[in-house]
Scaffold this motif. Structure first.
Motif, PDB file in Angstrom:
ATOM      1  N   ASP A  31     -12.401  16.382   5.999  1.00 42.65           N
ATOM      2  CA  ASP A  31     -12.474  15.017   5.468  1.00 42.65           C
ATOM      3  C   ASP A  31     -11.533  14.840   4.278  1.00 42.65           C
ATOM      4  OD1 ASP A  31     -14.322  14.249   7.346  1.00 42.65           O
ATOM      5  OD2 ASP A  31     -16.060  14.614   6.051  1.00 42.65           O
ATOM      6  N   LEU A  32     -11.508  15.824   3.385  1.00 39.46           N
ATOM      7  CA  LEU A  32     -10.626  15.728   2.231  1.00 39.46           C
ATOM      8  C   LEU A  32      -9.168  15.808   2.663  1.00 39.46           C
ATOM      9  CD1 LEU A  32     -10.622  15.450  -0.857  1.00 39.46           C
ATOM     10  CD2 LEU A  32     -10.540  17.951  -1.011  1.00 39.46           C
ATOM     11  N   ARG A  33      -8.869  16.674   3.617  1.00 36.55           N
ATOM     12  CA  ARG A  33      -7.486  16.776   4.115  1.00 36.55           C
ATOM     13  C   ARG A  33      -7.037  15.471   4.760  1.00 36.55           C
ATOM     14  NH1 ARG A  33      -5.790  21.961   3.711  1.00 36.55           N
ATOM     15  NH2 ARG A  33      -7.443  23.527   3.512  1.00 36.55           N
ATOM     16  N   ARG A  34      -7.925  14.857   5.518  1.00 36.91           N
ATOM     17  CA  ARG A  34      -7.579  13.589   6.163  1.00 36.91           C
ATOM     18  C   ARG A  34      -7.349  12.493   5.113  1.00 36.91           C
ATOM     19  NH1 ARG A  34     -11.138  13.766   9.545  1.00 36.91           N
ATOM     20  NH2 ARG A  34     -12.804  12.715   8.402  1.00 36.91           N
ATOM     21  N   SER A  35      -8.169  12.479   4.085  1.00 38.98           N
ATOM     22  CA  SER A  35      -8.010  11.475   3.030  1.00 38.98           C
ATOM     23  C   SER A  35      -6.675  11.642   2.314  1.00 38.98           C
ATOM     24  CB  SER A  35      -9.161  11.588   2.014  1.00 38.98           C
ATOM     25  OG  SER A  35     -10.400  11.316   2.635  1.00 38.98           O
ATOM     26  N   PHE A  36      -6.318  12.884   2.006  1.00 39.01           N
ATOM     27  CA  PHE A  36      -5.042  13.116   1.337  1.00 39.01           C
ATOM     28  C   PHE A  36      -3.865  12.831   2.262  1.00 39.01           C
ATOM     29  CE2 PHE A  36      -7.176  16.009  -1.918  1.00 39.01           C
ATOM     30  CZ  PHE A  36      -7.023  15.079  -2.935  1.00 39.01           C
ATOM     31  N   LEU A  37      -4.043  13.084   3.566  1.00 43.21           N
ATOM     32  CA  LEU A  37      -2.967  12.771   4.503  1.00 43.21           C
ATOM     33  C   LEU A  37      -2.711  11.267   4.548  1.00 43.21           C
ATOM     34  CD1 LEU A  37      -0.920  13.575   6.667  1.00 43.21           C
ATOM     35  CD2 LEU A  37      -2.786  13.486   8.348  1.00 43.21           C
ATOM     36  N   VAL A  38      -3.770  10.477   4.594  1.00 42.33           N
ATOM     37  CA  VAL A  38      -3.612   9.016   4.572  1.00 42.33           C
ATOM     38  C   VAL A  38      -2.930   8.579   3.282  1.00 42.33           C
ATOM     39  CG1 VAL A  38      -4.860   6.827   4.484  1.00 42.33           C
ATOM     40  CG2 VAL A  38      -5.565   8.589   6.109  1.00 42.33           C
ATOM     41  N   ALA A  39      -3.344   9.164   2.156  1.00 39.00           N
ATOM     42  CA  ALA A  39      -2.749   8.819   0.872  1.00 39.00           C
ATOM     43  C   ALA A  39      -1.276   9.201   0.822  1.00 39.00           C
ATOM     44  CB  ALA A  39      -3.518   9.498  -0.265  1.00 39.00           C
ATOM     45  N   VAL A  40      -0.956  10.374   1.333  1.00 37.21           N
ATOM     46  CA  VAL A  40       0.441  10.841   1.324  1.00 37.21           C
ATOM     47  C   VAL A  40       1.304   9.954   2.205  1.00 37.21           C
ATOM     48  CG1 VAL A  40       1.964  12.707   2.080  1.00 37.21           C
ATOM     49  CG2 VAL A  40      -0.050  13.231   0.703  1.00 37.21           C
ATOM     50  N   GLU A  41       0.820   9.619   3.404  1.00 34.37           N
ATOM     51  CA  GLU A  41       1.586   8.759   4.306  1.00 34.37           C
ATOM     52  C   GLU A  41       1.811   7.383   3.675  1.00 34.37           C
ATOM     53  OE1 GLU A  41       3.088   9.253   7.088  1.00 34.37           O
ATOM     54  OE2 GLU A  41       2.278  11.097   7.940  1.00 34.37           O
ATOM     55  N   THR A  42       0.790   6.858   3.028  1.00 34.47           N
ATOM     56  CA  THR A  42       0.908   5.549   2.375  1.00 34.47           C
ATOM     57  C   THR A  42       1.911   5.597   1.234  1.00 34.47           C
ATOM     58  OG1 THR A  42      -1.391   5.014   2.934  1.00 34.47           O
ATOM     59  CG2 THR A  42      -0.364   3.730   1.177  1.00 34.47           C
ATOM     60  N   ALA A  43       1.767   6.602   0.373  1.00 35.32           N
ATOM     61  CA  ALA A  43       2.674   6.729  -0.765  1.00 35.32           C
ATOM     62  C   ALA A  43       4.104   6.950  -0.308  1.00 35.32           C
ATOM     63  CB  ALA A  43       2.220   7.882  -1.667  1.00 35.32           C
ATOM     64  N   ASP A  44       4.286   7.764   0.718  1.00 41.29           N
ATOM     65  CA  ASP A  44       5.623   8.059   1.234  1.00 41.29           C
ATOM     66  C   ASP A  44       6.321   6.777   1.688  1.00 41.29           C
ATOM     67  OD1 ASP A  44       7.767   9.795   2.223  1.00 41.29           O
ATOM     68  OD2 ASP A  44       7.027   9.280   4.208  1.00 41.29           O
ATOM     69  N   THR A  45       5.616   5.961   2.442  1.00 38.47           N
ATOM     70  CA  THR A  45       6.199   4.717   2.949  1.00 38.47           C
ATOM     71  C   THR A  45       6.543   3.754   1.823  1.00 38.47           C
ATOM     72  OG1 THR A  45       4.985   4.919   5.045  1.00 38.47           O
ATOM     73  CG2 THR A  45       5.792   2.722   4.439  1.00 38.47           C
ATOM     74  N   ARG A  79       0.513   2.339  -6.416  1.00 33.76           N
ATOM     75  CA  ARG A  79      -0.505   2.999  -7.237  1.00 33.76           C
ATOM     76  C   ARG A  79      -1.858   2.307  -7.084  1.00 33.76           C
ATOM     77  NH1 ARG A  79       0.729   6.460 -11.357  1.00 33.76           N
ATOM     78  NH2 ARG A  79       2.852   5.596 -11.471  1.00 33.76           N
ATOM     79  N   LEU A  80      -1.848   0.973  -7.072  1.00 36.21           N
ATOM     80  CA  LEU A  80      -3.093   0.223  -6.929  1.00 36.21           C
ATOM     81  C   LEU A  80      -3.723   0.446  -5.558  1.00 36.21           C
ATOM     82  CD1 LEU A  80      -2.061  -3.155  -8.614  1.00 36.21           C
ATOM     83  CD2 LEU A  80      -3.597  -1.409  -9.538  1.00 36.21           C
ATOM     84  N   MET A  81      -2.906   0.477  -4.511  1.00 28.99           N
ATOM     85  CA  MET A  81      -3.436   0.729  -3.173  1.00 28.99           C
ATOM     86  C   MET A  81      -4.039   2.115  -3.060  1.00 28.99           C
ATOM     87  SD  MET A  81      -0.585  -1.067  -0.699  1.00 28.99           S
ATOM     88  CE  MET A  81      -1.472  -0.585   0.785  1.00 28.99           C
ATOM     89  N   LEU A  82      -3.375   3.111  -3.649  1.00 29.08           N
ATOM     90  CA  LEU A  82      -3.904   4.472  -3.613  1.00 29.08           C
ATOM     91  C   LEU A  82      -5.216   4.561  -4.379  1.00 29.08           C
ATOM     92  CD1 LEU A  82      -0.608   6.502  -4.130  1.00 29.08           C
ATOM     93  CD2 LEU A  82      -1.991   6.399  -2.040  1.00 29.08           C
ATOM     94  N   ARG A  83      -5.281   3.893  -5.521  1.00 32.07           N
ATOM     95  CA  ARG A  83      -6.523   3.901  -6.305  1.00 32.07           C
ATOM     96  C   ARG A  83      -7.668   3.257  -5.517  1.00 32.07           C
ATOM     97  NH1 ARG A  83      -6.782   4.862 -11.793  1.00 32.07           N
ATOM     98  NH2 ARG A  83      -4.818   5.475 -12.795  1.00 32.07           N
ATOM     99  N   ALA A  84      -7.373   2.140  -4.844  1.00 34.31           N
ATOM    100  CA  ALA A  84      -8.414   1.454  -4.084  1.00 34.31           C
ATOM    101  C   ALA A  84      -8.908   2.326  -2.934  1.00 34.31           C
ATOM    102  CB  ALA A  84      -7.875   0.125  -3.555  1.00 34.31           C
TER     103      ALA A  84
END
Length: 213
Positions: A164-178, A199-204
């Motif tokens: 679950d934590l890996r999936r959450s960080f993967l979503v965050a990384v993909e979002t930040a990368d784009t 930054r705001l999207m990642l925080r949310a």
């Protein structure tokens, strides 16, 4: 600081200090030339000349420029990890104590990534392997980054490094990368407003995932 850790593209890992220093010069030359001529015009011979080493020294480590760029991407990830670690524990907080806040960790990850985007030679083309075709055919650089961040931050956040934590960080990384790449397409140093939106999207997103679990 390590030159490159267990890069699968290395034909032979350096053992002696002199060999490690030569590999460092080769990767430094590769990074500089990527900024100057781009990936298509990069050549192993040009790298050897810039590094001041025989062409055979380059082929001792790499079979082609793709493997060399992959090793540079791996070194970028190692350096990024070290910078994030140093920032998170620079206040004397021991690693693995589980007293960290995810917002502090997220800011460290994003800020250090932006520093590398702006200052690291060759990073705009190689990144962690996303920008040009490096690594194996089916490699997923963002999975590699997310896995590294999970292993790095799980102890800091007092969380289990589970799926679950890996999936959450993967979503965050993909979002930040784009979004970060969008920011740097809009402005050479990264559009500040787009970066702030990222930054705001990642925080949310991470707030919902990490605060609610």
């Amino acid at each position: 600081m390590k030159t490159v850790s267990h890069a699968p593209s290395l034909r032979r890992a350096p053992v002696q200090r002199r060999s490690a220093e030569r590999l460092t010069r080769i990767l430094d030359a590769c990074a500089d030339l990527l900024d100057e001529v781009g990936y298509d015009d990069l050549s192993t011979r040009a790298v050897a000349q810039r590094a001041g080493v025989p062409i055979g020294s380059v082929y001792r480590f790499f079979g082609n420029k793709r493997q060399m760029a992959d090793a540079l991407a791996q070194r970028n990830l190692e350096r990024f990890t070290e910078c994030v670690t140093d920032r998170l524990h620079g206040d004397g907080t021991p690693e693995g104590t589980g007293v960290g806040d995810w917002r502090t960790a997220m800011d460290a990850v994003l800020d250090e990534y932006l520093v590398m985007k702006r200052t690291a030679p060759g990073f705009s083309l190689v990144d962690f392997g996303n920008q040009i075709p490096v690594g194996s055919r089916h490699s997923e650089p963002n999975h590699r980054v997310a896995d590294r961040l999970t292993d790095l931050l799980a102890g800091y956040l007092d969380r289990e490094p589970d799926d679950d934590l890996r999936r959450s960080f993967l979503v965050a990384v993909e979002t930040a990368d784009t979004l970060v790449h969008l920011a740097f397409r809009v402005a050479p140093e990264g559009d500040a407003r787009i970066i702030e939106e990222a930054r705001l999207m990642l925080r949310a997103y991470l707030g919902r995932v990490l605060d609610g679990s």
